[in-house]
Scaffold this motif. Sequence first.
Motif, PDB file in Angstrom:
ATOM      1  N   LEU A 236       0.620  -1.409  -0.062  1.00 55.39           N
ATOM      2  CA  LEU A 236      -0.083  -0.215  -0.087  1.00 55.39           C
ATOM      3  C   LEU A 236       1.452   1.091  -0.076  1.00 55.39           C
ATOM      4  O   LEU A 236       1.771   0.938   0.476  1.00 55.39           O
ATOM      5  N   THR A 237       0.643   2.135  -0.530  1.00 57.44           N
ATOM      6  CA  THR A 237       1.335   3.635  -0.312  1.00 57.44           C
ATOM      7  C   THR A 237       1.066   4.206   0.696  1.00 57.44           C
ATOM      8  O   THR A 237      -0.806   3.783   1.611  1.00 57.44           O
ATOM      9  N   THR A 238       1.428   5.359   1.004  1.00 58.36           N
ATOM     10  CA  THR A 238       1.421   5.857   2.654  1.00 58.36           C
ATOM     11  C   THR A 238       0.038   6.120   2.839  1.00 58.36           C
ATOM     12  O   THR A 238      -1.033   6.301   3.772  1.00 58.36           O
ATOM     13  N   GLU A 239      -0.048   6.606   2.074  1.00 56.60           N
ATOM     14  CA  GLU A 239      -2.195   7.577   1.252  1.00 56.60           C
ATOM     15  C   GLU A 239      -2.246   7.099   1.481  1.00 56.60           C
ATOM     16  O   GLU A 239      -3.973   6.742   2.347  1.00 56.60           O
ATOM     17  N   GLU A 240      -2.607   5.356   1.085  1.00 57.41           N
ATOM     18  CA  GLU A 240      -3.974   4.281   1.835  1.00 57.41           C
ATOM     19  C   GLU A 240      -4.070   3.885   2.643  1.00 57.41           C
ATOM     20  O   GLU A 240      -5.046   3.549   3.121  1.00 57.41           O
ATOM     21  N   LYS A 241      -2.586   3.579   2.907  1.00 56.37           N
ATOM     22  CA  LYS A 241      -2.240   3.070   4.842  1.00 56.37           C
ATOM     23  C   LYS A 241      -3.405   4.109   5.226  1.00 56.37           C
ATOM     24  O   LYS A 241      -4.139   3.663   6.401  1.00 56.37           O
ATOM     25  N   ASP A 242      -3.319   5.411   5.378  1.00 58.75           N
ATOM     26  CA  ASP A 242      -4.225   6.377   6.242  1.00 58.75           C
ATOM     27  C   ASP A 242      -5.294   6.396   6.032  1.00 58.75           C
ATOM     28  O   ASP A 242      -6.390   6.461   6.563  1.00 58.75           O
ATOM     29  N   GLN A 243      -5.487   5.829   5.031  1.00 53.77           N
ATOM     30  CA  GLN A 243      -7.456   5.863   4.675  1.00 53.77           C
ATOM     31  C   GLN A 243      -7.818   4.258   5.131  1.00 53.77           C
ATOM     32  O   GLN A 243      -8.920   5.007   5.496  1.00 53.77           O
ATOM     33  N   ILE A 244      -7.415   3.618   5.158  1.00 49.42           N
ATOM     34  CA  ILE A 244      -7.896   3.007   5.578  1.00 49.42           C
ATOM     35  C   ILE A 244      -7.717   2.396   7.362  1.00 49.42           C
ATOM     36  O   ILE A 244      -8.982   2.341   8.084  1.00 49.42           O
ATOM     37  N   GLU A 245      -6.617   3.215   7.416  1.00 49.79           N
ATOM     38  CA  GLU A 245      -7.002   3.413   9.374  1.00 49.79           C
ATOM     39  C   GLU A 245      -7.837   3.984   9.869  1.00 49.79           C
ATOM     40  O   GLU A 245      -8.616   4.529  10.797  1.00 49.79           O
ATOM     41  N   SER A 246      -7.750   5.414   9.088  1.00 49.62           N
ATOM     42  CA  SER A 246      -8.851   6.249   9.296  1.00 49.62           C
ATOM     43  C   SER A 246     -10.308   6.018   9.422  1.00 49.62           C
ATOM     44  O   SER A 246     -11.514   6.134  10.245  1.00 49.62           O
ATOM     45  N   TYR A 247     -10.352   4.815   8.125  1.00 48.06           N
ATOM     46  CA  TYR A 247     -12.049   4.377   8.087  1.00 48.06           C
ATOM     47  C   TYR A 247     -11.841   3.124   8.891  1.00 48.06           C
ATOM     48  O   TYR A 247     -13.256   3.020   9.787  1.00 48.06           O
ATOM     49  N   MET A 248     -11.040   2.771   9.589  1.00 46.53           N
ATOM     50  CA  MET A 248     -11.290   1.415  10.880  1.00 46.53           C
ATOM     51  C   MET A 248     -11.538   2.704  11.697  1.00 46.53           C
ATOM     52  O   MET A 248     -12.322   2.131  12.565  1.00 46.53           O
ATOM     53  N   LYS A 249     -10.742   2.926  12.357  1.00 43.73           N
ATOM     54  CA  LYS A 249     -10.921   4.507  13.121  1.00 43.73           C
ATOM     55  C   LYS A 249     -12.464   4.584  13.800  1.00 43.73           C
ATOM     56  O   LYS A 249     -12.961   5.343  15.068  1.00 43.73           O
ATOM     57  N   SER A 250     -13.232   4.904  12.459  1.00 46.70           N
ATOM     58  CA  SER A 250     -14.394   5.669  12.442  1.00 46.70           C
ATOM     59  C   SER A 250     -15.713   3.998  12.684  1.00 46.70           C
ATOM     60  O   SER A 250     -16.597   4.599  12.379  1.00 46.70           O
ATOM     61  N   GLY A 251     -15.036   3.182  12.696  1.00 44.47           N
ATOM     62  CA  GLY A 251     -15.931   2.374  12.763  1.00 44.47           C
ATOM     63  C   GLY A 251     -15.903   1.625  11.583  1.00 44.47           C
ATOM     64  O   GLY A 251     -17.019   0.642  11.732  1.00 44.47           O
TER      65      GLY A 251
END
Length: 480
Positions: A236-251
């Motif tokens: 994953l790119t760093t931006e993609e990893k951040d998107q996934i983490e943000s998505y998971m941290k919101s449930g």
Amino acid sequence: MNRLKEQFKKSASVNGSYSVGAIVLVLCIVVLVNMLASRLPERVRKVDVSDNKIYEITDTSKKLLKKLDQKVTVTVYAEKSSTDERIRTFLNKYQALSKDVTVKWVDPVLHPAELTKNNVSENSIVVSCKDTGKSDTITFDEILVTDEYAYYTTGSTDATQFDGEGQLTSAINYVTNDSQNKVYYTTGHGESSFSTSVQDQLDKNNVSSEELNLLMTSAVPDDCDLLIMNGISADLTTEEKDQIESYMKSGGDVMVLLGNIEGDVPNLDALLKEYGMQRVNGYIADMERCYQGNYYYIFPDISGDSDLMNGMSTQMVMMVNAQGMELTDPERDTITTTSFMTTSSNGYAVTEDSQEKGTYVLGAIAEETIEGEDVTDKNEEDSDTETETVKSRFTVITSESMLDSQITDSFSTLENLTLFANAVTANFDGVQNAAIEPKSLSITYNTMQHTGLIGFACIIGIPIIVLIYGFRQWLKRRKA
């Protein structure tokens, strides 16, 4: 006349009279049983004697029908007498499981306007629920499935699979359920597309799917109920990893099936480590739980909650060229990570340079309870402030081969697709896997017509004959 009377008193004549009487009695019983049994419903008169029972209803359907609290109408637009007997028999047996399911037949020859009125074609089944206003259409071709490849290679048009239960249960689940879930599957990292069998599992659970390239979006879409990365083999790119983490941290919920990863994938490994999972080097071999001595063809040891085990009778799943993981401490105390698939204790992580023995994780789930912002009821002055909580779920399976059609289609006894569908629906509130795989017609399937007629006659008639014979022997001994 006296001589004739004496003749009838002889033991041979008496025994002959008993025999004639017994035969007449048994024949009367057979005729009576035939008359009674012929009036029984078709679902009782026909018994499935096939090896892989196409009329046997699974517990998944039985549970769905048992909790059904809405009236469902199954309307068959076909001439009943010419409809395939397997479809007729299955409909009767299925209807008998619930008083809320009604099967109606509409003859398109006698009522051709009904086809136009309901926008259906001949040899179709419409499943509808008046309470929800929803309906679903099933064609006979979707129940008696023909192998398209066989048609082009051999010209055969015979059905190879029977999908009566899968289609009906899915349709009833759809028309009685208001929820509709959506899955996004990622691209751009060497991912594999879903096979027809996998897509069928999603469709039967009323789950829609759509492709997603994270590089073309700034965030995971709001209507995403589950994000799947199937066979990811590049980082994953760093931006993609951040998107996934943000998505998971919101449930948000994410499922990852690892592909053939070569080289370093630091961002993917960092995401796994955050949720308490760490990849080990090499591919996994299992000297104990393997397929006929092929150590890389693994039958994982499966454990888990009832949602994951739903509908799995054998718990036999095959994975090929799987990678392995070890569980570590998650980065946050709010995360709980557990495994649901492992090797035996004779597992090995094999590289070109080493073979490390151990018990390796092949599937794991990380769940996190996330506290959101404070929520206050503004309509009440003295209302207490409450904290809203959401949950996220991160499922990781260490080989995309679990969904490989060469495995799922070649080994009919494996439950790879069932486990996958259970893992998918476990992410949705109040949803249980309702997808039922078709049953093969590659072996002979039969129904024994009026199976009770001869059987009932024998059950009743044979004991009577035995009693009469015993009575005769008792008379002989008494006279002697």
